[in-house]
Design a protein around this motif. Structure first.
Motif: not given
Length: 296
Positions: A170-177
């Protein structure tokens, strides 16, 4: 009345456990698209993204009977751009079962008879069980100039403890990345029609995703993508680095991230396989929880 109240309470529980209720899309002062669960203030033109509840269900491989001029046929149809393994149980087959690999985007007659075909049941799995994975180094699947934290890796306690996802990250990303292909392949299937997400089991089968078949017969799953953000279609050819979709939090999720996993069919069962990424300097590494990795 009691059952009605229970139903209302269940729906309330599902709703309140969701990650968010609305999502907004707008351009910032520099003309770049921004996705947020908070409505921006001011006079910006804003689009609100919503769950497309009336979208048609995705077709799946199926076995069915046809009858043409008195000829009865037992047929299997595979709509995916990847092979499937199917097993049919019926008295018409020797040993009461028949197992076969069905090639991508094809329909095949399994059995024909002048008599009516008796009852049957079947199951299927994506992929060819004879596929032999190679030792491939995968490109980090996030197209971004930022570094991104791996919040869960192999054998993760939260949701990576069972066979289909044991070797997932699981890779944390801002929404829309932007999410990008980690390896060359063919897009098998795309689902981007659902918005809501949460930790409730109700969301286990709701995640949006892109699936890509590789040359060695394995396939990658890019899950929890943003509603309506897919940039590819089934059958498209992609290479490592091509943008596939945008990151979101659809399905069983506690926040925006990419769930990335390599899978294969091991004989009517789906298993994940361990893998390594390669960084921007060309160095291979095994993903670990807490690690921060630069996007490509």
């Amino acid at each position: 009345m009691r059952f009605f109240k229970i139903g209302i309470l269940l729906l309330m529980s599902i709703y309140t456990s969701a990650y968010a209720g609305e999502l907004y899309k707008y351009k910032d002062d520099n003309g770049k698209w921004v996705f947020s669960d908070k409505k921006p203030v001011g006079t910006k033109e804003v689009d609100r993204l919503q769950y497309k509840g009336n979208k048609k269900a995705l077709p799946k491989p199926r076995v069915y009977i046809t009858n043409f001029e008195g000829q009865h046929s037992l047929v299997v149809h595979n709509p995916y751009y990847a092979p499937i393994e199917v097993e049919v149980h019926s008295s018409i087959f020797k040993d009461a079962s028949h197992k076969e690999i069905i090639s991508e985007s094809s329909t095949k007659i399994l059995y024909e008879s002048d008599n009516k075909i008796p009852r049957y049941r079947y199951k299927w799995r994506l992929g060819d069980p004879m596929a032999d994975e190679d030792d491939y180094l995968y490109t980090f699947p996030v197209s971004s100039k930022m570094s991104h934290k791996i919040t869960q890796s192999f054998n993760g306690r939260f949701s990576h403890s069972k066979r289909p996802s044991i070797y997932a990250v699981d890779i944390a990303t801002p929404v829309g990345t932007y999410i990008s292909a980690a390896r060359e392949g063919t897009v098998i299937w795309v689902k981007d029609d659902y918005y809501m997400g949460g930790k409730n089991k109700y969301f286990l089968d709701k995640a949006n995703y892109v699936k890509v078949l590789h040359q060695d017969g394995t396939y990658a799953v890019y899950a929890h993508i943003l509603l309506g953000s897919a940039l590819v279609n089934p059958g498209d050819k992609v290479v490592a680095g091509d943008r596939l979709a945008r990151a979101g939090s659809s399905g069983y999720s506690t926040g925006p991230h990419l769930h990335f996993v390599i899978r294969k069919n091991i004989g009517l069962k789906t298993a994940s396989i361990p893998f390594e990424f390669v960084n921007n300097e060309g160095q291979p590494f095994r993903p670990r929880k807490g690690m921060k990795v630069d996007g490509i």
